[in-house]
Design a protein around this motif. Structure first.
Motif, PDB file in Angstrom:
ATOM      1  N   SER A 198       0.698  -2.721   5.779  1.00  0.00           N
ATOM      2  CA  SER A 198       1.983  -2.651   6.486  1.00  0.00           C
ATOM      3  C   SER A 198       3.008  -3.614   5.886  1.00  0.00           C
ATOM      4  CB  SER A 198       1.783  -2.978   7.967  1.00  0.00           C
ATOM      5  OG  SER A 198       1.231  -4.277   8.085  1.00  0.00           O
ATOM      6  N   GLU A 199       2.526  -4.689   5.248  1.00  0.00           N
ATOM      7  CA  GLU A 199       3.458  -5.695   4.720  1.00  0.00           C
ATOM      8  C   GLU A 199       3.504  -5.725   3.197  1.00  0.00           C
ATOM      9  OE1 GLU A 199       3.102  -8.894   8.426  1.00  0.00           O
ATOM     10  OE2 GLU A 199       2.192  -9.405   6.508  1.00  0.00           O
ATOM     11  N   MET A 200       2.603  -4.975   2.566  1.00  0.00           N
ATOM     12  CA  MET A 200       2.532  -5.027   1.102  1.00  0.00           C
ATOM     13  C   MET A 200       2.726  -3.618   0.557  1.00  0.00           C
ATOM     14  SD  MET A 200      -0.638  -7.716   0.803  1.00  0.00           S
ATOM     15  CE  MET A 200      -0.274  -9.167  -0.159  1.00  0.00           C
ATOM     16  N   ARG A 201       3.933  -3.371   0.113  1.00  0.00           N
ATOM     17  CA  ARG A 201       4.290  -2.003  -0.260  1.00  0.00           C
ATOM     18  C   ARG A 201       3.472  -1.490  -1.445  1.00  0.00           C
ATOM     19  NH1 ARG A 201       8.334  -2.025  -4.176  1.00  0.00           N
ATOM     20  NH2 ARG A 201       9.583  -0.360  -3.248  1.00  0.00           N
ATOM     21  N   GLY A 202       3.042  -2.412  -2.319  1.00  0.00           N
ATOM     22  CA  GLY A 202       2.243  -2.004  -3.472  1.00  0.00           C
ATOM     23  C   GLY A 202       0.868  -1.481  -3.067  1.00  0.00           C
ATOM     24  N   GLN A 203       0.366  -1.966  -1.929  1.00  0.00           N
ATOM     25  CA  GLN A 203      -0.936  -1.466  -1.451  1.00  0.00           C
ATOM     26  C   GLN A 203      -0.803  -0.072  -0.868  1.00  0.00           C
ATOM     27  OE1 GLN A 203      -2.375  -4.568   1.211  1.00  0.00           O
ATOM     28  NE2 GLN A 203      -3.410  -5.647  -0.459  1.00  0.00           N
ATOM     29  N   ARG A 204       0.406   0.294  -0.486  1.00  0.00           N
ATOM     30  CA  ARG A 204       0.618   1.648   0.062  1.00  0.00           C
ATOM     31  C   ARG A 204       0.814   2.671  -1.050  1.00  0.00           C
ATOM     32  NH1 ARG A 204       4.191  -1.225   3.608  1.00  0.00           N
ATOM     33  NH2 ARG A 204       6.048  -0.397   2.586  1.00  0.00           N
ATOM     34  N   SER A 205       1.371   2.233  -2.172  1.00  0.00           N
ATOM     35  CA  SER A 205       1.619   3.177  -3.268  1.00  0.00           C
ATOM     36  C   SER A 205       0.459   3.097  -4.252  1.00  0.00           C
ATOM     37  CB  SER A 205       2.918   2.826  -3.986  1.00  0.00           C
ATOM     38  OG  SER A 205       2.689   1.780  -4.901  1.00  0.00           O
ATOM     39  N   GLY A 206       0.278   4.124  -5.038  1.00  0.00           N
ATOM     40  CA  GLY A 206      -0.828   4.099  -6.000  1.00  0.00           C
ATOM     41  C   GLY A 206      -0.372   3.630  -7.375  1.00  0.00           C
ATOM     42  N   THR A 207       0.852   3.109  -7.504  1.00  0.00           N
ATOM     43  CA  THR A 207       1.432   2.818  -8.818  1.00  0.00           C
ATOM     44  C   THR A 207       0.591   1.871  -9.661  1.00  0.00           C
ATOM     45  OG1 THR A 207       3.440   2.746  -7.495  1.00  0.00           O
ATOM     46  CG2 THR A 207       3.697   2.411  -9.874  1.00  0.00           C
ATOM     47  N   ALA A 208       0.071   0.821  -9.034  1.00  0.00           N
ATOM     48  CA  ALA A 208      -0.620  -0.207  -9.818  1.00  0.00           C
ATOM     49  C   ALA A 208      -2.029   0.221 -10.227  1.00  0.00           C
ATOM     50  CB  ALA A 208      -0.683  -1.501  -9.029  1.00  0.00           C
ATOM     51  N   LEU A 209      -2.562   1.275  -9.609  1.00  0.00           N
ATOM     52  CA  LEU A 209      -3.904   1.798  -9.901  1.00  0.00           C
ATOM     53  C   LEU A 209      -5.030   0.832  -9.523  1.00  0.00           C
ATOM     54  CD1 LEU A 209      -3.228   3.400 -13.427  1.00  0.00           C
ATOM     55  CD2 LEU A 209      -3.177   4.544 -11.200  1.00  0.00           C
ATOM     56  N   ILE A 210      -4.680  -0.281  -8.904  1.00  0.00           N
ATOM     57  CA  ILE A 210      -5.713  -1.248  -8.503  1.00  0.00           C
ATOM     58  C   ILE A 210      -6.406  -0.736  -7.239  1.00  0.00           C
ATOM     59  CG2 ILE A 210      -6.044  -3.574  -7.527  1.00  0.00           C
ATOM     60  CD1 ILE A 210      -3.906  -4.538  -9.512  1.00  0.00           C
ATOM     61  N   ASP A 211      -7.724  -0.957  -7.202  1.00  0.00           N
ATOM     62  CA  ASP A 211      -8.508  -0.589  -6.038  1.00  0.00           C
ATOM     63  C   ASP A 211      -8.441  -1.777  -5.080  1.00  0.00           C
ATOM     64  OD1 ASP A 211     -10.333   0.449  -4.296  1.00  0.00           O
ATOM     65  OD2 ASP A 211     -12.088   0.017  -5.556  1.00  0.00           O
ATOM     66  N   TRP A 212      -7.449  -1.765  -4.162  1.00  0.00           N
ATOM     67  CA  TRP A 212      -7.234  -2.915  -3.276  1.00  0.00           C
ATOM     68  C   TRP A 212      -8.422  -3.139  -2.346  1.00  0.00           C
ATOM     69  CZ3 TRP A 212      -3.314  -4.980  -5.490  1.00  0.00           C
ATOM     70  CH2 TRP A 212      -2.267  -4.193  -5.972  1.00  0.00           C
TER      71      TRP A 212
END
Ligand code: MTE
Length: 325
Positions: free
Chosen positions: A180-194
């Protein structure tokens, strides 16, 4: 990771070093308990709402490796040229979006091979641990670097408090998961498995150069730099220095790590700074020291173990550094 040119940064945005040095003198006086007439203790908060910290300045610490005479990277660059993919993949994204992260209250879960596992409020976990300044070079695997005055404490101090068992051979760290607070975790752009995970061998973790940072430039960490608690391992590429830690696990096996999992041929578990071992897509022989400009690219030679070889080379004696990159 992508390589990018430094965005042009206006000189008006740079904190002059002289201002910082004056502040440091003030903090030094405060840390030493020197009474400064008319001034409340640690009361300067002129550039942001971050609270000032009470710590021993690097200049007063016994170990020469805990500081450097190289010019400090201005605060503006340290806080506006970041990698924190949880907030986006552009260098300016963390400064733009990390303000949304709630860092109080903060708990850290300690699990695995320790005598004192548990879920600790950050202030309980750190209570009584004295803070120190450490002026370290930070060398990113993308071939840029900075010199940052951190405030923190040796990870070894915390490990002693948690009492690892004899089976603890590695330490792993996990960044907060907060879609909810980390937009990169919502998008798949970074390809990192959060969530973002990193790890160290126990002797690397216990090395006196390895710190957990809670601040920089004399104040609490800005969110974009990994508030409220982040790892700093100055002889390794920056991606080992995991931010906003919520979990620490002591374990027998080598932990999985985010970048290694994403691209194992590009990012190793050890990730020691090494000018002889190139990244498959670019050379690691040189680095761009920030701040730089188009007309002054400020390239310098990269040094093995980021210049901390005298302190850490023995950790890797007999190891083939090309194989264990
Ligand atoms: N930690 C998390 N959780 N997420 C990240 O994207 N990036 C790493 C490291 N820690 C990253 C992270 C990388 S690649 C670098 S170079 C450093 O943070 C950058 O730290 P700084 O932004 O404070 O300079």
């Amino acid at each position: 990771m992508l390589i990018k040119r430094a965005a042009d940064i206006k000189s008006s945005e740079i904190t002059p070093e002289s201002v910082w040095l004056r502040r440091r003198d003030f903090i030094r006086g405060a840390a030493a308990g020197v009474a400064l007439a008319g001034l409340p203790r640690l009361s300067f908060a002129e550039d942001s709402g971050r609270r000032a910290l009470d710590f021993t300045p690097a200049a007063d610490l016994a170990n020469d490796a805990f500081r450097t005479d190289e010019p400090l990277t201005p605060l503006q660059h340290v806080t506006h040229y970041n990698n924190f993919y949880e907030f986006g993949t552009q260098k300016g994204d963390p400064a733009r979006y990390a303000g949304r992260l709630t860092t109080e209250p903060w708990t850290v879960k300690v699990t695995g091979e320790v005598e004192r596992p548990g879920t600790y409020a950050l202030e309980d976990l750190l209570r009584g641990i004295p803070l120190e300044e450490r002026i370290y070079r930070l060398r990113c695997v993308e071939a840029w670097s900075m010199v940052i005055p951190w405030v923190g404490f040796p990870l070894a101090t915390l490990l002693q408090r948690l009492r690892p068992t004899s089976r603890a051979k590695y330490v792993s760290f996990q960044t907060v998961m907060r879609r909810s607070e980390m937009r990169g975790q919502r998008s798949g752009t970074a390809l990192i498995d959060w969530p973002y995970v990193e790890g160290l061998r126990i002797d690397e973790a216990a090395h006196p150069l390895t710190i957990l940072a809670v601040g920089l430039y004399g104040k609490e960490l800005p969110n974009q730099n990994g508030a409220p608690l982040r790892l700093v391992v100055p002889w390794k590429y920056g991606f080992k220095s995991v931010k906003s830690i919520v979990r620490i696990t002591l374990q027998e096996r080598q932990p999985r790590t985010s970048w290694n999992q994403l691209a194992p041929h590009e990012y190793g578990f050890y990730a020691n700074v090494n000018p002889e071992v190139d990244h498959p897509r670019w050379s690691q022989a040189r680095e761009r020291r920030l701040p730089n400009t188009l007309f002054n690219p400020n390239f310098i030679d990269t040094v093995l173990f980021n210049g901390y070889g005298e302190q850490v080379a023995s950790l890797y004696s007999g190891m083939d550094l090309r194989r264990y990159y």
